[in-house]
Design an enzyme around this catalytic site. Sequence first.
Site, mmCIF file in Angstrom:
data_model
loop_
_atom_site.group_PDB
_atom_site.id
_atom_site.type_symbol
_atom_site.label_atom_id
_atom_site.label_comp_id
_atom_site.label_asym_id
_atom_site.label_seq_id
_atom_site.Cartn_x
_atom_site.Cartn_y
_atom_site.Cartn_z
ATOM 1 C CB SER A 50 -1.482 -80.225 29.676
ATOM 2 O OG SER A 50 -2.350 -79.451 28.644
ATOM 3 C CE LYS B 56 -9.136 -72.572 20.896
ATOM 4 N NZ LYS B 56 -7.636 -73.436 22.071
#
Length: 356
Positions: free
Chosen positions: A27, A205
Site C-alpha cells: 500500500s 509507534k
Amino acid sequence: MSDNKTATSARPSAPTGRQVAVLGGGSFGTAMAKVLAENGHTVRFWMRSEAQVEEVKTAGTNRRYMPDVVLSGDIRATTDFREAVHEAEAIFVAIPSKAFRTVIREHATEFEDGQVVVSLTKGIEKEGFRLMSEILQEEIPRTRIGVLSGPNLAQEIAGRDLTATVIAAKDPDVRNRVQELLGCDYFRVYANVDVYGVELAGALKNIYAIVAGMASALSLGENARAMLITRSLAEMSRFAVSLGANPMTFMGLAGVGDLIVTCTSSKSRNFRIGYAVGQGQELDDAVAELGQVAEGIRTLQLVKDKAEDMGVPMPLVGGLHKILYSDATIYDVINGLMTAVQNSDVEFILPRTLSS
C-alpha cells in the site's frame, strides 16, 4: 476519498521529468509511486508478483492493496530489479522488514554509486536489532541513504489528502532531493538530520497503536486514550534516547505526529489488529483477516527484549506482550500504570527517580 478531487490538484512545484524507482508493491509503495508519477517523474515500480505488474500495466490499478485507486502518470511496473534501479536518481524502498535485507543483499550489485536510497519501511530486523537504514548502510554503502517517516496513512496520500512527512538524512543533498521529488500542494516534506530517531519512532509507534486499538474496542474513554497515547510517547522516547536518538525528534511529525494518527485511526493496520483482539478475536485470526503486514506484532518482541537487556522501563510494551501471549488484559495494563510510582511526566525535564 475520490481520486478526482478538485480542491487540491496534483501539480508539483518541483522540477519534473526525473527518473526514480519504488521497490515494493504494497500500500505505501503504491501511494509513493502515485505521488511521484503525478509530480511528473518517470517511476519504475518493482514488484515480485507478475500478476501485480500486469495489472498495473493494463488497468492502472493495484487492487490487492489499493482497491479504489487509479494510478496515472508514467509508472512502469516491472519484476526486473536491474531495470527498476538503473539510472534512477532516487530509489524508495517499501519492502517489509522481514524481507528487507534479503532483497537488498540479493540485488546489492545492481545499485549504482551515489544513488539516493530512501527507506519507507517502519520496522526492525531481529538479528542485531538493526533498523532499515543500518541494513542499507551495511549492504549498499556506495549509496546515499535516507529515511522517510511520519503520520502517513497510505490511503489518504493516494486520495490526495493533505499530508506531511519527514525525510531524515545526514547528507543535505539527499534531504533536498527528496523534498523536490515528493513535495507538492498536498504532500509536504520536512527535513531532519536524526536518522536513527526518525526511523526508530516510526517502528516503535506501531506497538502502541495495537494498545490503542484495544482500548478503543473496549470503550475505555477519551481520558484513558489520551493517557495511553502520551505515556506511549514518553516510553518510546525514553527508549530511543537510551539508544542515542535526539529527544526533540519525538516532538515532531515522526514522533508524536505518527503516534497520534496510528493510535486513533481505523485505517492503521496495527490499530485494527488491536481493535480485533480487544473484541475477543485471536491474534493469529486477526492478522490473517488483515491480509497485510502489521509490523507492530514483529516489533513488540524485539523491543521488549532490547529494553530488558538495557534496563529501560517500558510498562506498555511489557503489558501488551502479556496480553497477546499470556493471560493479561488491557485493564491489567491500565491498572499497572495507575498503581505504579507517580513519577515524572516529562522525563527530560525532571529526572526519573524510580522504575515505573
